[in-house]
Every structure is written in structure tokens, then in C-alpha cells.
Design a protein around this motif. Structure first.
Motif, short mmCIF file in Angstrom:
data_model
loop_
_atom_site.label_atom_id
_atom_site.label_comp_id
_atom_site.label_asym_id
_atom_site.label_seq_id
_atom_site.Cartn_x
_atom_site.Cartn_y
_atom_site.Cartn_z
N SER A 129 0.83 -1.21 0.00
CA SER A 129 0.00 0.00 0.00
C SER A 129 0.86 1.25 0.00
O SER A 129 0.51 2.25 -0.65
N VAL A 130 2.00 1.23 0.71
CA VAL A 130 2.89 2.38 0.71
C VAL A 130 3.43 2.63 -0.70
O VAL A 130 3.49 3.77 -1.17
N ILE A 131 3.81 1.55 -1.39
CA ILE A 131 4.31 1.69 -2.76
C ILE A 131 3.22 2.27 -3.67
O ILE A 131 3.47 3.21 -4.43
N GLY A 138 3.31 10.57 -6.71
CA GLY A 138 4.49 10.99 -7.45
C GLY A 138 5.72 11.16 -6.60
O GLY A 138 6.63 11.93 -6.95
N ILE A 139 5.78 10.44 -5.48
CA ILE A 139 6.92 10.51 -4.56
C ILE A 139 7.88 9.37 -4.88
O ILE A 139 7.44 8.23 -5.07
N PRO A 140 9.18 9.63 -4.95
CA PRO A 140 10.13 8.52 -5.16
C PRO A 140 9.92 7.42 -4.12
O PRO A 140 9.67 7.70 -2.94
N LEU A 141 10.03 6.18 -4.54
CA LEU A 141 9.77 5.07 -3.63
C LEU A 141 10.81 4.98 -2.52
O LEU A 141 10.49 4.56 -1.41
N GLY A 142 12.07 5.32 -2.81
CA GLY A 142 13.09 5.33 -1.78
C GLY A 142 13.38 3.96 -1.19
O GLY A 142 13.64 3.84 0.01
N ILE A 143 13.32 2.92 -2.01
CA ILE A 143 13.57 1.55 -1.53
C ILE A 143 15.01 1.17 -1.86
O ILE A 143 15.38 1.01 -3.03
N ASN A 170 17.62 3.34 -9.23
CA ASN A 170 17.78 4.16 -8.03
C ASN A 170 16.45 4.83 -7.70
O ASN A 170 16.10 5.88 -8.26
N THR A 171 15.68 4.23 -6.81
CA THR A 171 14.36 4.74 -6.48
C THR A 171 14.41 5.86 -5.44
O THR A 171 13.36 6.35 -5.01
N ARG A 172 15.62 6.26 -5.05
CA ARG A 172 15.74 7.47 -4.23
C ARG A 172 15.74 8.72 -5.11
O ARG A 172 15.21 9.76 -4.72
N THR A 173 16.34 8.60 -6.28
CA THR A 173 16.50 9.78 -7.14
C THR A 173 15.50 9.81 -8.30
O THR A 173 15.35 10.84 -8.94
N ARG A 174 14.83 8.69 -8.57
CA ARG A 174 13.90 8.62 -9.70
C ARG A 174 12.50 8.25 -9.22
O ARG A 174 12.35 7.44 -8.31
N ARG A 175 11.52 8.83 -9.85
CA ARG A 175 10.13 8.53 -9.50
C ARG A 175 9.63 7.32 -10.27
O ARG A 175 10.18 6.95 -11.30
N LEU A 202 2.57 6.55 3.89
CA LEU A 202 3.55 6.94 2.89
C LEU A 202 4.99 6.60 3.31
O LEU A 202 5.91 6.69 2.49
N PHE A 203 5.17 6.23 4.57
CA PHE A 203 6.51 6.02 5.10
C PHE A 203 6.52 4.78 6.00
O PHE A 203 5.50 4.41 6.59
N TYR A 204 7.70 4.20 6.15
CA TYR A 204 7.91 3.17 7.17
C TYR A 204 9.39 3.03 7.47
O TYR A 204 10.25 3.35 6.63
N VAL A 205 9.68 2.60 8.69
CA VAL A 205 11.05 2.35 9.11
C VAL A 205 10.99 1.22 10.14
O VAL A 205 9.97 1.04 10.82
N VAL A 206 12.08 0.48 10.26
CA VAL A 206 12.12 -0.66 11.16
C VAL A 206 11.96 -0.19 12.61
O VAL A 206 12.53 0.82 13.03
#
Length: 245
Positions: A129-131, A138-143, A170-175, A202-206
Motif C-alpha cells: 500500500s505504501v508503494i 508521485g513521490i520517489p519510492l526510496g527503496i 535508483n528509487t531514491r532519485t527517480r520517480r 507513505l513512510f515506514y522504518v524498522v
């Protein structure tokens, strides 16, 4: 609990592993080059699933345990993996993903990321769901797993130069989604990718002190709070992971 008979080779392939990782698992137990055999197959055309013309079988090599007679060839393993993929993927309901304008290759790409991100089975649909939500916004996935795929670095800490690598993965720099799967996902992740949970996350962290559970949040402020908690606990442990496993 016993191993295979002396004249049998067992190859156990975990979920989500890339072709290069599986190549190391296969090693010299089967004859022939696994990477070469997984570039294409007469049994499966990735374009039928929405892949680009030059796509390899990355994502289509179903993870499971396979047994062969000694001196079997890697081509036999690839044939079995492709056959298992086709059988399992036929069981996936694609209706929701299609309504979101995603094809089968998109779902496999999402599922491959889920398999690298989810340590807890029940979190797969939530991570999916976050993805979906980030794609919609339109937010980079950052995975970072996609960067690990691009740099072939699955075990060492990512360097700053690797995090900034000029790669479509690179899903940090590309949408948007990366160009294709970063490994071959299992059925549970494929199903989660085809039908995510309904959330606004929209976010998650361990979460520190857990075995890979995540804290999911809707806002960047909440996310930064959780990141700070994670980093604080990691620093308290001398830079070691603050998880239990």
C-alpha cells in the motif's frame, strides 16, 4: 530432516532473490551457466506480461526447493522455475492492479521489492500500500533494495556514492517503478502487490527491538520521529542494528 539421496541434488531458492544471487546458490551443483540460461526461455515470453522487448527472466523464476539427478543442467532448473511461475501466477487475482493501470510486469516489480522489504508476513500488503500510495502521489519510492540490485551489493552497508548511483533502479532519485523486478518474488508477495491493503501510509522504518517489524506513518514529521528513534537506539548499541534478529 534428512538430506537428499546421494544421487540427487537439491537446490533451495529463497523468495525475492535476483538471478545473480541464485547463480551463487546453484554454484557448480548443476551443469551449465545459470545466468546465460535465465536470459530467455522458449517457455515464457516476458512481453506477454507487459515487459519490454529486451527483458530477461528476472522476476519469472519461481522460488522453491527443486531436486534433480546429479549432472543435471541448469536449463532443467530454469524450465522448472518458469513452469512453477506460470502455475502460481495464474492463481493471482489481477483485477485491482488492472484498475490502477498496472500490468503483470508492474505487479512482479512491486512484489520483488516487497520480498526484500518485508520480514513479517502480515506486513506485505501494508508495504504494498505504501508503494501504491507513493506512486499515486508521485513521490520517489526510496527503496534501497533497488539500489542494492543496481550495485550488486546485498550484504554490505551502502555507501553515499552507491546511494547516488546513476541508475534507473535508483528509487531514491527517480520517480515511479524501477524498469523491472529486482528478483523473483514468492506467491504471497505477488498477491500483496496485486491487492495491497487500504491505507494512507507513505513512510515506514524498522522498529527497534523487533525482528524486522516496521512503524508505518502518514506524514514526514511522524516518519522523522521514528527514524530518530531508530538511529538513537542504533547509536546506543555502538552502530549495530537495533533489531532482535
Amino acid at each position: 530432516s534428512e538430506g537428499p539421496p546421494a544421487d540427487v541434488v537439491r537446490v533451495a531458492i529463497p523468495e525475492g532473490r535476483s538471478r545473480r544471487e541464485v547463480d551463487r546458490i546453484v554454484g557448480n551443483r548443476l551443469r551449465g551457466d545459470y545466468i546465460t540460461q535465465t536470459r530467455r526461455s522458449a517457455q515464457l515470453d516476458p512481453r506477454r506480461y507487459g515487459a519490454p522487448r529486451n527483458a530477461t527472466l528476472e522476476g519469472f523464476l519461481f522460488p522453491a526447493s527443486y531436486e534433480f539427478k546429479k549432472n543435471s543442467r541448469t536449463a532443467q532448473l530454469v524450465a522448472e522455475q518458469v513452469a512453477q511461475f506460470k502455475r502460481n501466477f495464474a492463481r493471482v487475482d489481477m483485477a485491482f492492479a488492472k484498475r490502477r493501470k498496472l500490468n503483470a510486469y508492474d505487479v512482479l516489480t512491486i512484489a520483488s521489492m516487497i520480498d526484500r522489504e518485508a520480514s513479517v508476513a502480515r506486513e506485505r500488503p501494508i508495504i504494498a500500500s505504501v508503494i501504491y500510495n507513493r506512486l499515486r502521489e508521485g513521490i520517489p519510492l526510496g527503496i534501497d533494495a533497488t539500489i542494492r540490485y543496481a550495485t550488486n551489493n546485498w550484504s554490505r552497508p551502502l555507501t553515499q556514492s552507491q546511494l547516488a548511483v546513476n541508475s534507473p533502479f535508483n528509487t531514491r532519485t527517480r520517480r515511479g517503478l524501477p524498469p523491472g523486478p529486482i528478483g523473483s518474488p514468492g506467491l504471497a508477495s505477488i498477491r500483496a502487490a496485486a491487492r495491497p491493503a487500504r491505507t494512507q501510509y507513505l513512510f515506514y522504518v524498522v522498529k527497534p527491538g523487533t525482528c524486522g517489524e516496521h512503524a508505518f506513518t502518514k506524514t514526514d514529521a511522524e516518519f522523522q520521529r521514528d527514524v530518530e528513534r531508530y538511529n538513537r537506539e542504533r547509536a546506543r548499541r555502538g552502530g549495530k542494528s537495533p533489531t532482535r534478529c
